[in-house]
Design a protein around this motif. Structure first.
Motif, short mmCIF file in Angstrom:
data_model
loop_
_atom_site.label_atom_id
_atom_site.label_comp_id
_atom_site.label_asym_id
_atom_site.label_seq_id
_atom_site.Cartn_x
_atom_site.Cartn_y
_atom_site.Cartn_z
N PRO A 168 -41.60 58.60 40.51
CA PRO A 168 -40.85 59.53 41.44
C PRO A 168 -39.37 59.35 41.14
O PRO A 168 -38.51 60.17 41.39
CB PRO A 168 -41.52 59.53 42.63
CG PRO A 168 -42.71 59.08 42.55
CD PRO A 168 -42.70 58.10 41.51
N SER A 169 -38.93 58.26 40.60
CA SER A 169 -37.55 57.89 40.33
C SER A 169 -36.89 58.78 39.22
O SER A 169 -35.81 58.76 38.93
CB SER A 169 -37.17 56.55 40.15
OG SER A 169 -37.83 55.83 39.03
N ASN A 170 -37.94 59.00 38.12
CA ASN A 170 -37.68 59.70 36.99
C ASN A 170 -38.43 60.80 36.27
O ASN A 170 -38.25 61.11 35.11
CB ASN A 170 -37.40 58.77 35.74
CG ASN A 170 -38.87 57.78 35.54
OD1 ASN A 170 -39.75 58.43 36.02
ND2 ASN A 170 -38.66 56.64 35.11
N THR A 171 -39.05 61.06 37.44
CA THR A 171 -40.16 62.29 36.76
C THR A 171 -40.41 63.29 37.97
O THR A 171 -40.49 62.97 39.17
CB THR A 171 -41.63 61.86 36.47
OG1 THR A 171 -41.31 60.74 35.62
CG2 THR A 171 -42.56 62.83 35.85
N ALA A 172 -40.38 64.44 37.79
CA ALA A 172 -40.64 65.63 38.77
C ALA A 172 -41.22 66.66 38.10
O ALA A 172 -41.65 66.69 36.98
CB ALA A 172 -39.35 66.10 39.48
N GLN A 173 -41.33 67.79 38.91
CA GLN A 173 -42.16 68.91 38.29
C GLN A 173 -41.55 70.18 38.94
O GLN A 173 -41.04 70.23 40.20
CB GLN A 173 -43.62 68.89 38.41
CG GLN A 173 -44.25 69.13 39.62
CD GLN A 173 -45.64 68.81 39.81
OE1 GLN A 173 -46.30 68.67 40.96
NE2 GLN A 173 -46.37 69.14 38.75
N VAL A 174 -41.70 71.37 38.28
CA VAL A 174 -41.64 72.79 39.17
C VAL A 174 -42.79 73.90 38.45
O VAL A 174 -43.46 73.20 37.48
CB VAL A 174 -40.26 73.42 38.70
CG1 VAL A 174 -39.11 72.55 39.21
CG2 VAL A 174 -40.09 73.50 37.21
N HIS A 175 -43.11 74.72 39.34
CA HIS A 175 -43.74 75.96 38.86
C HIS A 175 -42.96 76.78 37.80
O HIS A 175 -42.06 77.28 38.46
CB HIS A 175 -44.31 76.60 39.81
CG HIS A 175 -45.48 77.42 39.44
ND1 HIS A 175 -45.33 78.74 38.45
CD2 HIS A 175 -46.91 77.37 39.68
CE1 HIS A 175 -46.37 79.33 38.62
NE2 HIS A 175 -47.25 78.67 38.80
#
Length: 435
Positions: A168-175
Protein backbone atom coordinates in the motif's frame (compact mmCIF):
# COMPACT_ATOMS: atom_id res chain seq x y z
CA UNK A 1 -6.69 57.40 -24.60
CA UNK A 2 -5.02 53.96 -24.52
CA UNK A 3 -6.17 51.45 -27.12
CA UNK A 4 -8.33 48.62 -25.82
CA UNK A 5 -7.01 45.11 -26.39
CA UNK A 6 -9.21 42.18 -27.30
CA UNK A 7 -8.18 38.78 -26.00
CA UNK A 8 -8.07 36.15 -28.70
CA UNK A 9 -10.35 33.16 -28.36
CA UNK A 10 -8.43 29.90 -28.02
CA UNK A 11 -10.27 26.93 -29.53
CA UNK A 12 -8.84 23.77 -28.00
CA UNK A 13 -10.02 20.45 -29.42
CA UNK A 14 -9.21 17.18 -27.64
CA UNK A 15 -9.70 14.08 -29.79
CA UNK A 16 -10.62 11.05 -27.70
CA UNK A 17 -12.61 10.84 -24.44
CA UNK A 18 -10.64 7.99 -22.93
CA UNK A 19 -8.47 8.38 -19.84
CA UNK A 20 -5.89 10.63 -21.54
CA UNK A 21 -8.37 12.95 -23.24
CA UNK A 22 -10.61 13.17 -20.19
CA UNK A 23 -7.72 13.92 -17.83
CA UNK A 24 -6.39 16.51 -20.27
CA UNK A 25 -9.78 18.22 -20.37
CA UNK A 26 -9.93 18.17 -16.58
CA UNK A 27 -6.48 19.66 -16.04
CA UNK A 28 -6.96 22.32 -18.70
CA UNK A 29 -9.92 23.61 -16.70
CA UNK A 30 -7.81 23.53 -13.51
CA UNK A 31 -4.85 25.41 -14.97
CA UNK A 32 -4.34 28.87 -13.39
CA UNK A 33 -4.54 30.49 -16.83
CA UNK A 34 -7.85 28.88 -17.76
CA UNK A 35 -10.52 31.45 -18.61
CA UNK A 36 -13.84 29.94 -19.77
CA UNK A 37 -14.67 33.14 -21.63
CA UNK A 38 -11.49 32.86 -23.67
CA UNK A 39 -10.66 29.15 -23.76
CA UNK A 40 -13.24 27.12 -25.65
CA UNK A 41 -12.46 23.45 -24.99
CA UNK A 42 -14.14 20.64 -26.91
CA UNK A 43 -13.77 16.94 -26.09
CA UNK A 44 -14.54 15.03 -29.29
CA UNK A 45 -15.29 11.31 -28.99
CA UNK A 46 -16.28 8.77 -31.66
CA UNK A 47 -18.35 6.39 -29.53
CA UNK A 48 -18.61 6.81 -25.74
CA UNK A 49 -16.65 8.24 -22.84
CA UNK A 50 -14.38 5.44 -21.56
CA UNK A 51 -15.71 3.19 -24.31
CA UNK A 52 -12.39 1.48 -25.02
CA UNK A 53 -9.51 0.35 -22.82
CA UNK A 54 -10.16 3.26 -20.46
CA UNK A 55 -13.35 1.52 -19.39
CA UNK A 56 -12.18 -2.09 -19.57
CA UNK A 57 -8.65 -2.00 -18.13
CA UNK A 58 -7.60 -3.27 -14.74
CA UNK A 59 -6.98 0.09 -13.11
CA UNK A 60 -3.74 -0.78 -11.32
CA UNK A 61 -1.62 2.16 -10.11
CA UNK A 62 2.01 1.71 -9.11
CA UNK A 63 5.13 3.71 -8.37
CA UNK A 64 7.05 0.84 -9.97
CA UNK A 65 5.29 1.30 -13.34
CA UNK A 66 6.86 2.97 -16.37
CA UNK A 67 8.03 5.37 -17.78
CA UNK A 68 9.96 6.66 -14.82
CA UNK A 69 9.77 10.28 -15.95
CA UNK A 70 5.97 10.23 -15.70
CA UNK A 71 4.99 7.69 -13.04
CA UNK A 72 5.77 9.58 -9.78
CA UNK A 73 3.85 12.67 -10.87
CA UNK A 74 0.81 10.72 -12.03
CA UNK A 75 0.74 8.41 -9.01
CA UNK A 76 0.70 11.38 -6.64
CA UNK A 77 -1.98 13.13 -8.69
CA UNK A 78 -4.19 10.05 -8.35
CA UNK A 79 -3.98 10.41 -4.57
CA UNK A 80 -4.73 14.14 -4.77
CA UNK A 81 -7.74 13.60 -7.02
CA UNK A 82 -9.12 10.90 -4.74
CA UNK A 83 -8.72 13.21 -1.74
CA UNK A 84 -10.35 16.19 -3.48
CA UNK A 85 -13.24 14.38 -5.14
CA UNK A 86 -13.93 11.47 -2.76
CA UNK A 87 -12.36 8.97 -5.12
CA UNK A 88 -12.78 6.08 -2.70
CA UNK A 89 -16.54 6.32 -3.17
CA UNK A 90 -16.72 7.70 -6.71
CA UNK A 91 -14.21 5.46 -8.48
CA UNK A 92 -12.97 2.85 -6.03
CA UNK A 93 -9.58 4.38 -5.21
CA UNK A 94 -7.69 2.43 -2.59
CA UNK A 95 -4.20 1.24 -1.69
CA UNK A 96 -3.48 -2.48 -1.94
CA UNK A 97 -0.88 -5.24 -2.06
CA UNK A 98 0.49 -6.72 -5.26
CA UNK A 99 2.45 -9.88 -5.91
CA UNK A 100 3.38 -12.64 -8.32
CA UNK A 101 1.97 -16.07 -7.63
CA UNK A 102 3.22 -19.34 -9.12
CA UNK A 103 0.51 -21.98 -9.09
CA UNK A 104 -0.35 -25.38 -10.51
CA UNK A 105 -3.85 -25.90 -11.84
CA UNK A 106 -5.95 -28.50 -10.09
CA UNK A 107 -7.74 -31.08 -12.18
CA UNK A 108 -11.25 -30.02 -11.38
CA UNK A 109 -14.33 -28.95 -13.35
CA UNK A 110 -15.14 -25.27 -12.73
CA UNK A 111 -18.67 -24.57 -11.47
CA UNK A 112 -19.71 -20.99 -12.11
CA UNK A 113 -22.94 -19.11 -12.43
CA UNK A 114 -23.16 -16.88 -15.46
CA UNK A 115 -24.90 -13.58 -16.13
CA UNK A 116 -26.40 -15.20 -19.20
CA UNK A 117 -24.22 -13.53 -21.82
CA UNK A 118 -22.37 -16.70 -22.72
CA UNK A 119 -21.60 -19.67 -20.50
CA UNK A 120 -18.04 -20.87 -20.30
CA UNK A 121 -17.45 -24.04 -22.28
CA UNK A 122 -13.81 -24.55 -21.31
CA UNK A 123 -13.22 -27.06 -18.52
CA UNK A 124 -10.04 -28.03 -16.74
CA UNK A 125 -10.94 -31.68 -16.28
CA UNK A 126 -13.74 -34.04 -15.33
CA UNK A 127 -12.21 -34.90 -11.95
CA UNK A 128 -14.16 -34.53 -8.74
CA UNK A 129 -13.47 -31.58 -6.45
CA UNK A 130 -10.55 -31.95 -4.09
CA UNK A 131 -11.56 -32.91 -0.54
CA UNK A 132 -11.55 -30.18 2.08
CA UNK A 133 -8.51 -29.96 4.32
CA UNK A 134 -8.33 -29.03 7.97
CA UNK A 135 -7.26 -25.50 8.90
CA UNK A 136 -3.83 -26.49 10.26
CA UNK A 137 -2.90 -28.23 7.02
CA UNK A 138 -4.10 -25.28 4.95
CA UNK A 139 -2.18 -22.73 7.04
CA UNK A 140 0.99 -24.83 6.87
CA UNK A 141 1.00 -25.09 3.08
CA UNK A 142 0.26 -21.40 2.62
CA UNK A 143 2.98 -20.23 4.99
CA UNK A 144 5.54 -22.51 3.38
CA UNK A 145 4.85 -20.90 0.03
CA UNK A 146 5.37 -17.43 1.51
CA UNK A 147 1.77 -16.37 0.92
CA UNK A 148 0.39 -13.57 3.15
CA UNK A 149 -2.22 -14.84 5.60
CA UNK A 150 -4.97 -12.59 4.24
CA UNK A 151 -4.40 -13.74 0.65
CA UNK A 152 -6.68 -16.65 1.37
CA UNK A 153 -8.67 -16.81 -1.87
CA UNK A 154 -6.27 -19.09 -3.72
CA UNK A 155 -6.51 -22.85 -3.16
CA UNK A 156 -3.51 -23.76 -0.95
CA UNK A 157 -2.82 -27.02 -2.76
CA UNK A 158 -2.30 -25.06 -5.98
CA UNK A 159 0.21 -22.53 -4.69
CA UNK A 160 3.88 -23.06 -5.49
CA UNK A 161 5.32 -19.68 -4.50
CA UNK A 162 4.48 -16.03 -3.91
CA UNK A 163 6.69 -12.97 -4.31
CA UNK A 164 5.66 -9.48 -3.28
CA UNK A 165 5.79 -6.81 -5.99
CA UNK A 166 4.20 -3.90 -4.14
CA UNK A 167 2.35 -2.83 -1.03
CA UNK A 168 0.00 0.00 0.00
CA UNK A 169 2.93 2.42 0.14
CA UNK A 170 3.53 2.17 -3.62
CA UNK A 171 0.51 0.42 -5.15
CA UNK A 172 -3.13 1.42 -5.54
CA UNK A 173 -6.11 0.96 -7.85
CA UNK A 174 -9.14 2.65 -9.36
CA UNK A 175 -12.14 1.45 -11.33
CA UNK A 176 -11.16 2.67 -14.83
CA UNK A 177 -14.63 3.36 -16.22
CA UNK A 178 -15.75 5.18 -13.10
CA UNK A 179 -12.55 7.22 -12.90
CA UNK A 180 -12.48 8.21 -16.58
CA UNK A 181 -16.17 9.10 -16.54
CA UNK A 182 -15.68 11.22 -13.43
CA UNK A 183 -12.81 13.15 -15.03
CA UNK A 184 -14.89 13.86 -18.13
CA UNK A 185 -17.88 14.89 -16.01
CA UNK A 186 -15.81 17.24 -13.84
CA UNK A 187 -14.31 18.80 -16.96
CA UNK A 188 -17.76 19.25 -18.46
CA UNK A 189 -18.98 20.94 -15.28
CA UNK A 190 -16.08 23.39 -15.61
CA UNK A 191 -17.02 24.38 -19.16
CA UNK A 192 -15.76 21.66 -21.51
CA UNK A 193 -18.13 20.76 -24.32
CA UNK A 194 -18.38 17.04 -25.17
CA UNK A 195 -19.30 16.17 -28.76
CA UNK A 196 -19.75 12.69 -30.20
CA UNK A 197 -18.47 12.15 -33.71
CA UNK A 198 -15.71 10.48 -35.70
CA UNK A 199 -12.79 12.64 -36.79
CA UNK A 200 -12.10 12.57 -40.52
CA UNK A 201 -9.24 15.07 -40.68
CA UNK A 202 -7.04 17.47 -38.77
CA UNK A 203 -6.68 20.52 -41.00
CA UNK A 204 -3.83 23.01 -41.21
CA UNK A 205 -3.41 26.38 -42.89
CA UNK A 206 -0.60 25.14 -45.13
CA UNK A 207 -1.84 27.00 -48.19
CA UNK A 208 0.29 29.52 -50.05
CA UNK A 209 -1.29 32.48 -48.27
CA UNK A 210 -0.04 31.32 -44.86
CA UNK A 211 3.51 32.16 -43.79
CA UNK A 212 3.86 28.81 -41.98
CA UNK A 213 1.69 25.71 -41.49
CA UNK A 214 -0.28 25.34 -38.27
CA UNK A 215 -3.41 23.63 -37.01
CA UNK A 216 -6.57 25.35 -38.23
CA UNK A 217 -9.53 23.03 -37.60
CA UNK A 218 -10.86 19.50 -37.07
CA UNK A 219 -13.46 17.92 -39.34
CA UNK A 220 -15.71 15.17 -38.00
CA UNK A 221 -18.84 13.20 -38.79
CA UNK A 222 -21.44 13.52 -36.01
CA UNK A 223 -22.64 10.33 -34.39
CA UNK A 224 -26.25 9.55 -35.22
CA UNK A 225 -28.80 8.92 -32.50
CA UNK A 226 -28.88 5.24 -33.45
CA UNK A 227 -25.06 5.07 -33.47
CA UNK A 228 -25.07 4.01 -37.09
CA UNK A 229 -25.81 5.31 -40.55
CA UNK A 230 -28.68 4.16 -42.71
CA UNK A 231 -27.07 3.18 -45.99
CA UNK A 232 -28.75 3.45 -49.37
CA UNK A 233 -30.01 0.21 -50.81
CA UNK A 234 -32.29 -0.56 -53.74
CA UNK A 235 -35.46 1.48 -53.28
CA UNK A 236 -34.38 2.76 -49.84
CA UNK A 237 -33.88 6.33 -48.64
CA UNK A 238 -30.27 7.33 -47.98
CA UNK A 239 -29.58 9.31 -44.81
CA UNK A 240 -26.19 11.00 -45.04
CA UNK A 241 -24.74 12.80 -42.02
CA UNK A 242 -23.12 16.06 -43.01
CA UNK A 243 -19.55 16.56 -41.85
CA UNK A 244 -18.87 19.42 -39.49
CA UNK A 245 -15.72 21.41 -38.80
CA UNK A 246 -14.51 22.82 -35.50
CA UNK A 247 -12.08 25.76 -35.53
CA UNK A 248 -8.93 24.92 -33.59
CA UNK A 249 -5.89 26.81 -32.41
CA UNK A 250 -4.69 23.74 -30.50
CA UNK A 251 -5.49 20.07 -31.11
CA UNK A 252 -4.64 17.33 -28.61
CA UNK A 253 -4.65 13.94 -30.31
CA UNK A 254 -5.43 11.42 -27.56
CA UNK A 255 -7.26 8.76 -29.54
CA UNK A 256 -5.39 5.79 -28.08
CA UNK A 257 -5.14 2.92 -30.58
CA UNK A 258 -7.07 4.99 -33.15
CA UNK A 259 -4.40 7.71 -33.20
CA UNK A 260 -2.74 6.52 -36.39
CA UNK A 261 -6.04 6.24 -38.25
CA UNK A 262 -6.51 9.97 -37.63
CA UNK A 263 -2.90 11.08 -38.13
CA UNK A 264 -1.05 8.64 -40.36
CA UNK A 265 2.50 9.50 -39.28
CA UNK A 266 1.82 8.69 -35.62
CA UNK A 267 3.67 5.41 -34.86
CA UNK A 268 0.92 3.94 -32.69
CA UNK A 269 -0.23 0.33 -33.01
CA UNK A 270 -3.15 -1.55 -31.44
CA UNK A 271 -3.18 -4.83 -29.54
CA UNK A 272 -6.37 -6.57 -28.42
CA UNK A 273 -6.79 -7.76 -24.83
CA UNK A 274 -9.63 -9.73 -23.23
CA UNK A 275 -10.87 -9.64 -19.66
CA UNK A 276 -13.71 -10.73 -17.46
CA UNK A 277 -15.20 -9.52 -14.20
CA UNK A 278 -16.44 -11.88 -11.51
CA UNK A 279 -18.55 -11.44 -8.41
CA UNK A 280 -16.71 -13.86 -6.07
CA UNK A 281 -18.55 -16.28 -3.84
CA UNK A 282 -17.44 -14.26 -0.80
CA UNK A 283 -15.65 -10.95 -0.14
CA UNK A 284 -11.90 -11.21 -0.73
CA UNK A 285 -8.87 -9.22 0.42
CA UNK A 286 -7.30 -6.32 -1.47
CA UNK A 287 -4.62 -7.83 -3.70
CA UNK A 288 -3.57 -7.52 -7.32
CA UNK A 289 -1.98 -10.82 -8.33
CA UNK A 290 0.10 -11.62 -11.40
CA UNK A 291 -0.16 -15.35 -11.85
CA UNK A 292 1.85 -18.04 -13.61
CA UNK A 293 -0.34 -21.13 -13.82
CA UNK A 294 1.06 -24.47 -15.01
CA UNK A 295 -0.51 -27.86 -15.52
CA UNK A 296 -3.52 -26.88 -17.64
CA UNK A 297 -4.64 -28.61 -20.85
CA UNK A 298 -2.54 -26.97 -23.55
CA UNK A 299 -5.01 -28.03 -26.23
CA UNK A 300 -7.36 -25.35 -24.96
CA UNK A 301 -4.79 -22.60 -25.67
CA UNK A 302 -5.19 -21.41 -22.08
CA UNK A 303 -4.48 -17.98 -20.64
CA UNK A 304 -1.59 -19.23 -18.51
CA UNK A 305 -0.73 -15.89 -16.92
CA UNK A 306 -3.92 -14.06 -15.99
CA UNK A 307 -3.73 -10.93 -13.87
CA UNK A 308 -6.32 -10.95 -11.09
CA UNK A 309 -7.32 -7.75 -9.26
CA UNK A 310 -9.71 -7.69 -6.32
CA UNK A 311 -11.86 -4.55 -6.42
CA UNK A 312 -13.62 -2.88 -3.47
CA UNK A 313 -17.15 -3.28 -4.89
CA UNK A 314 -17.23 -7.06 -4.42
CA UNK A 315 -15.83 -7.55 -7.92
CA UNK A 316 -12.76 -9.25 -9.34
CA UNK A 317 -11.11 -8.26 -12.62
CA UNK A 318 -9.11 -10.86 -14.55
CA UNK A 319 -7.35 -10.32 -17.85
CA UNK A 320 -5.53 -12.66 -20.19
CA UNK A 321 -2.79 -12.35 -22.75
CA UNK A 322 -2.98 -10.00 -25.74
CA UNK A 323 -3.50 -10.98 -29.37
CA UNK A 324 -3.22 -9.40 -32.81
CA UNK A 325 -5.61 -11.70 -34.66
CA UNK A 326 -8.36 -9.14 -35.34
CA UNK A 327 -7.56 -5.72 -36.85
CA UNK A 328 -8.57 -2.54 -35.06
CA UNK A 329 -12.22 -1.73 -35.86
CA UNK A 330 -13.59 1.69 -36.70
CA UNK A 331 -14.62 2.59 -33.14
CA UNK A 332 -14.59 1.08 -29.66
CA UNK A 333 -18.26 0.21 -30.11
CA UNK A 334 -17.25 -2.21 -32.88
CA UNK A 335 -14.73 -4.25 -30.88
CA UNK A 336 -15.27 -7.99 -31.21
CA UNK A 337 -15.17 -10.18 -28.12
CA UNK A 338 -13.77 -13.69 -28.57
CA UNK A 339 -15.75 -15.70 -26.04
CA UNK A 340 -13.24 -18.56 -26.26
CA UNK A 341 -10.50 -16.31 -24.93
CA UNK A 342 -12.78 -15.17 -22.13
CA UNK A 343 -13.54 -18.83 -21.37
CA UNK A 344 -9.80 -19.52 -21.10
CA UNK A 345 -9.48 -16.76 -18.50
CA UNK A 346 -12.47 -18.14 -16.59
CA UNK A 347 -11.01 -21.64 -16.58
CA UNK A 348 -7.58 -20.45 -15.51
CA UNK A 349 -8.77 -18.50 -12.47
CA UNK A 350 -11.25 -21.24 -11.55
CA UNK A 351 -8.40 -23.74 -11.55
CA UNK A 352 -6.68 -21.98 -8.65
CA UNK A 353 -9.48 -20.32 -6.66
CA UNK A 354 -12.75 -21.61 -5.23
CA UNK A 355 -13.99 -18.05 -4.82
CA UNK A 356 -13.53 -17.41 -8.54
CA UNK A 357 -14.83 -20.85 -9.57
CA UNK A 358 -18.01 -20.50 -7.53
CA UNK A 359 -18.55 -16.83 -8.31
CA UNK A 360 -20.64 -15.21 -11.03
CA UNK A 361 -19.14 -13.83 -14.24
CA UNK A 362 -20.60 -10.35 -14.69
CA UNK A 363 -18.80 -9.24 -17.88
CA UNK A 364 -16.85 -10.67 -20.79
CA UNK A 365 -15.11 -7.94 -22.73
CA UNK A 366 -12.26 -6.90 -25.02
CA UNK A 367 -10.42 -3.69 -25.82
CA UNK A 368 -7.38 -2.49 -27.76
CA UNK A 369 -4.25 -1.14 -26.08
CA UNK A 370 -2.26 1.62 -27.82
CA UNK A 371 1.46 0.91 -28.08
CA UNK A 372 4.34 2.70 -29.76
CA UNK A 373 5.45 0.72 -32.82
CA UNK A 374 8.17 -1.83 -32.09
CA UNK A 375 10.50 -0.42 -34.74
CA UNK A 376 10.44 3.06 -33.23
CA UNK A 377 13.36 4.17 -31.06
CA UNK A 378 11.08 5.11 -28.16
CA UNK A 379 9.45 3.05 -25.43
CA UNK A 380 6.39 5.26 -25.26
CA UNK A 381 4.10 6.87 -24.63
CA UNK A 382 4.49 9.89 -26.91
CA UNK A 383 3.57 13.17 -25.23
CA UNK A 384 4.18 16.64 -26.59
CA UNK A 385 4.14 19.00 -29.53
CA UNK A 386 4.49 17.49 -33.01
CA UNK A 387 6.22 19.01 -36.04
CA UNK A 388 2.89 20.63 -36.96
CA UNK A 389 2.48 23.72 -34.76
CA UNK A 390 -0.60 23.48 -32.59
CA UNK A 391 -0.89 19.68 -32.83
CA UNK A 392 -0.04 17.89 -29.60
CA UNK A 393 -0.04 14.11 -29.30
CA UNK A 394 -0.60 12.10 -26.13
CA UNK A 395 -0.87 8.41 -27.02
CA UNK A 396 0.82 5.01 -26.78
CA UNK A 397 0.43 4.47 -23.02
CA UNK A 398 -0.02 0.69 -23.39
CA UNK A 399 -1.12 -1.07 -20.19
CA UNK A 400 -0.30 1.91 -17.94
CA UNK A 401 -2.77 4.41 -19.39
CA UNK A 402 -4.93 4.60 -16.26
CA UNK A 403 -1.87 4.97 -14.04
CA UNK A 404 -0.36 7.71 -16.19
CA UNK A 405 -3.54 9.50 -17.24
CA UNK A 406 -3.54 12.30 -14.64
CA UNK A 407 0.16 13.05 -15.14
CA UNK A 408 -0.25 13.16 -18.89
CA UNK A 409 -3.28 15.43 -18.61
CA UNK A 410 -1.50 17.87 -16.33
CA UNK A 411 1.60 18.00 -18.53
CA UNK A 412 -0.43 18.52 -21.69
CA UNK A 413 -2.33 21.34 -19.99
CA UNK A 414 1.03 23.01 -19.29
CA UNK A 415 2.11 22.59 -22.90
CA UNK A 416 -1.13 24.17 -24.11
CA UNK A 417 -1.27 27.02 -21.60
CA UNK A 418 2.44 27.75 -21.06
CA UNK A 419 4.18 26.38 -24.13
CA UNK A 420 6.13 23.68 -22.28
CA UNK A 421 5.76 20.91 -19.71
CA UNK A 422 6.96 21.99 -16.27
CA UNK A 423 5.96 19.22 -13.86
CA UNK A 424 8.12 16.50 -15.44
CA UNK A 425 10.88 16.09 -18.00
CA UNK A 426 9.29 14.75 -21.19
CA UNK A 427 12.36 14.84 -23.40
CA UNK A 428 12.46 11.05 -23.79
CA UNK A 429 8.77 11.02 -24.79
CA UNK A 430 8.94 13.87 -27.31
CA UNK A 431 6.96 12.87 -30.45
CA UNK A 432 9.31 14.87 -32.67
CA UNK A 433 12.00 12.28 -32.01
CA UNK A 434 10.07 9.68 -33.99
CA UNK A 435 7.55 11.58 -36.13
Amino acid sequence: MPAQTTQQIENIVIIGAGIIGSCTAYYLTRHPSYDPSRHKITLLEASAVAGGASGKAGGLLALWAYPRCLVPLSYSLHAELAQEHNGAERWGYRRLHCGELQAKARRQRPHRRSNGTSPSTTTVSDSKPLPKRDKDAVDSSVHCAGVPEDLDWFTPDCIKSYDSMGDPSNTAQVHPHQFTSAMASLAEQAGVRIIFGSVTSINSNDDSASPSPAVRSVTYTPRSSSDQDTEAEAGAISYVKAQQTLPATKVILAAGPWTQSIYATAPISATRAHSITIRPSRPISAYAVFTQISGRDRNHNPATSPEIYARPNDEVYACGEADDTVPLPKTSADVQVDLRRCADIEAAVAAVSDEMRDGEVTARQACYLPTVDAGVDAAGPLIGQTSLPGLIIAAGHSCWGIQNGPGTGKLVSEIVMEGRAKSADLQSLDPRRVM
